[in-house]
Design a protein around this motif. Structure first.
Motif, mmCIF file in Angstrom:
data_model
loop_
_atom_site.group_PDB
_atom_site.id
_atom_site.type_symbol
_atom_site.label_atom_id
_atom_site.label_comp_id
_atom_site.label_asym_id
_atom_site.label_seq_id
_atom_site.Cartn_x
_atom_site.Cartn_y
_atom_site.Cartn_z
ATOM 1 N N LEU A 6 5.419 88.067 -20.568
ATOM 2 C CA LEU A 6 6.544 89.720 -20.112
ATOM 3 C C LEU A 6 5.479 90.704 -19.705
ATOM 4 O O LEU A 6 5.926 91.423 -18.867
ATOM 5 C CB LEU A 6 7.213 89.783 -21.611
ATOM 6 C CG LEU A 6 8.211 90.451 -21.073
ATOM 7 C CD1 LEU A 6 9.010 89.856 -20.814
ATOM 8 C CD2 LEU A 6 8.743 90.998 -23.061
ATOM 9 N N GLN A 7 4.824 91.244 -19.610
ATOM 10 C CA GLN A 7 3.718 92.245 -19.358
ATOM 11 C C GLN A 7 3.566 92.193 -17.640
ATOM 12 O O GLN A 7 3.180 92.624 -16.992
ATOM 13 C CB GLN A 7 2.337 92.483 -20.186
ATOM 14 C CG GLN A 7 2.688 93.244 -21.288
ATOM 15 C CD GLN A 7 1.527 93.824 -22.008
ATOM 16 O OE1 GLN A 7 0.831 92.483 -22.320
ATOM 17 N NE2 GLN A 7 1.143 94.485 -23.044
ATOM 18 N N GLU A 8 2.683 90.370 -17.976
ATOM 19 C CA GLU A 8 3.301 90.633 -16.380
ATOM 20 C C GLU A 8 4.418 90.277 -15.344
ATOM 21 O O GLU A 8 4.151 90.632 -14.361
ATOM 22 C CB GLU A 8 1.967 88.999 -16.109
ATOM 23 C CG GLU A 8 0.881 88.632 -16.867
ATOM 24 C CD GLU A 8 0.402 87.632 -16.775
ATOM 25 O OE1 GLU A 8 1.199 86.369 -16.680
ATOM 26 O OE2 GLU A 8 -0.328 87.358 -17.238
ATOM 27 N N GLY A 52 7.077 94.223 -10.774
ATOM 28 C CA GLY A 52 8.264 94.681 -10.315
ATOM 29 C C GLY A 52 9.305 94.306 -10.944
ATOM 30 O O GLY A 52 10.417 94.436 -10.496
ATOM 31 N N GLU A 53 9.152 92.990 -11.266
ATOM 32 C CA GLU A 53 10.504 92.776 -11.947
ATOM 33 C C GLU A 53 11.200 92.783 -12.905
ATOM 34 O O GLU A 53 9.740 93.851 -14.141
ATOM 35 C CB GLU A 53 10.289 91.482 -11.944
ATOM 36 C CG GLU A 53 10.646 90.584 -10.803
ATOM 37 C CD GLU A 53 10.001 88.745 -10.940
ATOM 38 O OE1 GLU A 53 10.021 88.215 -12.010
ATOM 39 O OE2 GLU A 53 8.802 88.220 -10.006
ATOM 40 N N LYS A 54 12.315 93.424 -13.667
ATOM 41 C CA LYS A 54 12.633 94.138 -14.722
ATOM 42 C C LYS A 54 14.115 93.314 -15.145
ATOM 43 O O LYS A 54 15.103 92.366 -15.726
ATOM 44 C CB LYS A 54 14.303 95.328 -14.230
ATOM 45 C CG LYS A 54 13.096 96.083 -13.052
ATOM 46 C CD LYS A 54 13.814 96.598 -13.036
ATOM 47 C CE LYS A 54 13.422 98.339 -12.495
ATOM 48 N NZ LYS A 54 14.140 99.515 -11.903
ATOM 49 N N PRO A 55 12.799 92.547 -16.425
ATOM 50 C CA PRO A 55 13.446 91.283 -17.029
ATOM 51 C C PRO A 55 14.498 92.488 -19.083
ATOM 52 O O PRO A 55 14.573 93.816 -18.610
ATOM 53 C CB PRO A 55 12.428 90.826 -18.355
ATOM 54 C CG PRO A 55 11.178 91.354 -17.300
ATOM 55 C CD PRO A 55 11.445 92.404 -16.841
ATOM 56 N N GLY A 56 14.925 91.745 -18.839
ATOM 57 C CA GLY A 56 16.421 91.971 -19.655
ATOM 58 C C GLY A 56 15.894 92.531 -21.196
ATOM 59 O O GLY A 56 14.701 92.007 -21.304
ATOM 60 N N VAL A 57 16.574 93.209 -22.010
ATOM 61 C CA VAL A 57 16.468 93.638 -23.126
ATOM 62 C C VAL A 57 16.062 92.048 -24.107
ATOM 63 O O VAL A 57 15.219 92.112 -24.876
ATOM 64 C CB VAL A 57 17.229 94.588 -24.108
ATOM 65 C CG1 VAL A 57 18.661 93.849 -24.353
ATOM 66 C CG2 VAL A 57 16.685 94.720 -25.546
ATOM 67 N N GLY A 58 16.633 90.696 -23.923
ATOM 68 C CA GLY A 58 16.935 90.154 -24.618
ATOM 69 C C GLY A 58 15.506 89.230 -24.457
ATOM 70 O O GLY A 58 15.584 88.731 -25.783
ATOM 71 N N ALA A 59 15.121 89.081 -23.371
ATOM 72 C CA ALA A 59 13.183 88.991 -23.583
ATOM 73 C C ALA A 59 12.639 89.606 -24.042
ATOM 74 O O ALA A 59 11.662 88.860 -24.902
ATOM 75 C CB ALA A 59 13.039 89.163 -22.267
ATOM 76 N N ALA A 107 4.908 97.717 -30.703
ATOM 77 C CA ALA A 107 4.163 98.323 -29.336
ATOM 78 C C ALA A 107 5.472 97.314 -28.183
ATOM 79 O O ALA A 107 5.808 97.852 -27.102
ATOM 80 C CB ALA A 107 3.437 96.972 -29.000
ATOM 81 N N VAL A 108 6.221 95.523 -28.540
ATOM 82 C CA VAL A 108 6.671 95.773 -27.812
ATOM 83 C C VAL A 108 8.717 96.009 -27.862
ATOM 84 O O VAL A 108 8.978 96.670 -26.691
ATOM 85 C CB VAL A 108 7.461 93.949 -27.992
ATOM 86 C CG1 VAL A 108 8.315 93.994 -27.394
ATOM 87 C CG2 VAL A 108 6.121 93.446 -27.802
ATOM 88 N N PHE A 109 8.711 97.130 -29.201
ATOM 89 C CA PHE A 109 9.489 98.412 -29.341
ATOM 90 C C PHE A 109 9.971 99.292 -27.544
ATOM 91 O O PHE A 109 10.646 99.614 -27.489
ATOM 92 C CB PHE A 109 9.870 98.731 -30.660
ATOM 93 C CG PHE A 109 11.461 99.042 -30.817
ATOM 94 C CD1 PHE A 109 12.897 98.371 -31.072
ATOM 95 C CD2 PHE A 109 11.929 100.315 -30.954
ATOM 96 C CE1 PHE A 109 13.956 99.104 -31.310
ATOM 97 C CE2 PHE A 109 12.424 100.877 -31.384
ATOM 98 C CZ PHE A 109 13.751 100.877 -31.730
ATOM 99 N N LYS A 110 8.483 99.595 -28.217
ATOM 100 C CA LYS A 110 8.900 100.719 -27.437
ATOM 101 C C LYS A 110 8.830 100.544 -25.552
ATOM 102 O O LYS A 110 8.768 101.155 -25.195
ATOM 103 C CB LYS A 110 7.190 101.621 -27.640
ATOM 104 C CG LYS A 110 6.980 102.200 -28.682
ATOM 105 C CD LYS A 110 5.646 102.320 -29.454
ATOM 106 C CE LYS A 110 6.210 103.408 -30.387
ATOM 107 N NZ LYS A 110 4.154 104.707 -30.828
ATOM 108 N N ALA A 111 7.829 99.254 -25.882
ATOM 109 C CA ALA A 111 8.293 98.735 -23.914
ATOM 110 C C ALA A 111 9.661 98.921 -23.999
ATOM 111 O O ALA A 111 9.749 99.073 -22.003
ATOM 112 C CB ALA A 111 7.775 97.195 -23.969
ATOM 113 N N VAL A 112 10.644 98.665 -24.519
ATOM 114 C CA VAL A 112 12.035 98.223 -24.370
ATOM 115 C C VAL A 112 12.664 99.962 -23.537
ATOM 116 O O VAL A 112 13.232 99.926 -22.333
ATOM 117 C CB VAL A 112 12.733 98.053 -25.293
ATOM 118 C CG1 VAL A 112 14.053 98.086 -25.214
ATOM 119 C CG2 VAL A 112 12.305 96.197 -25.875
ATOM 120 N N SER A 113 11.476 100.811 -24.115
ATOM 121 C CA SER A 113 12.244 101.749 -23.865
ATOM 122 C C SER A 113 11.998 102.879 -22.765
ATOM 123 O O SER A 113 12.128 103.037 -21.339
ATOM 124 C CB SER A 113 12.468 103.028 -24.688
ATOM 125 O OG SER A 113 12.740 103.061 -25.869
#
Length: 335
Positions: free
Chosen positions: A174-176, A181-188, A207-213
């Motif tokens: 997901l970080q890659e 430059g791509e934008k995954p949805g919040v579901g991922a 950490a993943v929760f903060k990455a959503v914001s």
């Protein structure tokens, strides 16, 4: 030097056009150097002087000059006749091709007038019908296009978690994806949070929760509940309180929902020590918000909420609270 004797028969060497024009008509086309080899009748080359003195003073020189001029004129005439024949042949071939084209067009026009259009067989009509989209098929295609499609990045993360369920590899992928430059949805992101929460990795899930914001996305209800699950099980009620306070601020009516309320009550029940007073206050607050939003008590406090409430406040207080809000205390089994 010994004189060289030879004979030239001008009457037999000159063609008719040359004899008609005379030697003077061809002499102007002759161009030769001062000394040039001349092929004699005997077959041996001889060097003759073409200067004016020789031509003017010798009858033999005049014959040689005339013969050479006649030879050049004869060659030029042959070339011109050959070119005329080739041009005439090309014109004849062009006329033959054009005539063949006209005959073909005439036959095609005649056949089009006489021939009748062929009717299609039933099999051909069926095949032709399959090639066109019917109106009802078009409507179905439009309905399918209007339905929201699943995020391809979410599909990739889900498949990754099937063979690597701890969430580590899925989080790296997901970080890659975001770094490219791509934008995954919040579901991922929710899938990765769930994977970390399932094994109690609260720091990784946070950490993943903060990455959503950071990605500019809005957290879903599942995002809050998935992150609160490991904290609720470990009794970290302060973390769960702050988390659901942020969720309530993002909701129009301030409701956090039954699932979140049950997690909060479980966090109070699992705290050391247990927080019965906080659990009772949280339950009353949720019932008040539901009442202002005209939500029935049974929807605000379903079975999972009542079960968590009974664990958090004890059986006695539980019966009093359910009676106060018109709920059935026996709706859940004994905890």
């Amino acid at each position: 030097r010994r004189p060289c004797y030879f004979s030239l028969k001008q009457s037999t060497m000159l063609p008719q056009p040359v004899r008609a024009n005379g030697i003077q008509g061809c002499i102007s086309q002759l161009s030769a150097p001062a000394h040039s080899p001349v092929q004699l009748m005997s077959g041996h080359p001889t060097s003759l002087h073409w200067g004016p003195a020789w031509v003017g003073s010798s009858h033999l020189g005049g014959q040689i000059v005339g013969a050479a001029g006649a030879l050049l004129c004869s060659r030029e005439l042959v070339k011109r006749r050959q070119a005329d024949r080739e041009s005439s042949d090309a014109e004849k071939r062009l006329e033959m091709i054009q005539a063949a084209i006209r005959r073909g067009e005439a036959k095609a026009a005649q056949g089009a007038e006489v021939a009748e259009p062929r009717r299609m067989t039933p099999e051909e009509e069926e095949v032709l019908g399959k090639m066109f989209i019917q109106p009802e098929e078009m409507m179905e295609a439009q309905d399918e296009a209007s339905e929201p499609q699943e995020d391809l990045h979410e599909v990739r993360i889900r498949r990754t978690l099937e063979f690597c369920p701890d969430g580590v590899l899925a989080w790296e992928i997901l970080q890659e994806i975001t770094a490219s430059g791509e934008k995954p949805g919040v579901g991922a992101y929710d899938l990765v949070i769930e994977a970390f929460s399932r094994r109690g990795a609260l720091d990784d899930a946070l950490a993943v929760f903060k990455a959503v914001s950071d990605a500019g996305l809005q957290h879903s209800d599942a995002s809050f509940d998935l992150l609160a699950t490991p904290a609720s099980k470990s009794g970290e009620y302060r973390f769960v309180e702050r988390l659901f306070a942020a969720k309530a601020q993002a909701q129009p009516e301030g409701e956090i929902g039954p699932a979140s309320l049950a997690l909060l009550l479980d966090a109070y029940a699992n705290g050391l020590p247990s927080q019965a007073q906080k659990a009772q206050a949280a339950f009353r607050s949720a019932m008040a918000v539901g009442e202002s939003a005209k939500t029935p008590p049974e929807e605000t406090a379903p079975g999972q909420v009542l079960r968590a409430l009974k664990r958090a406040v004890g059986p006695s207080v539980y019966r009093d609270l359910t009676k106060e809000y018109g709920l059935d205390p026996d709706a859940v089994e004994d905890v």
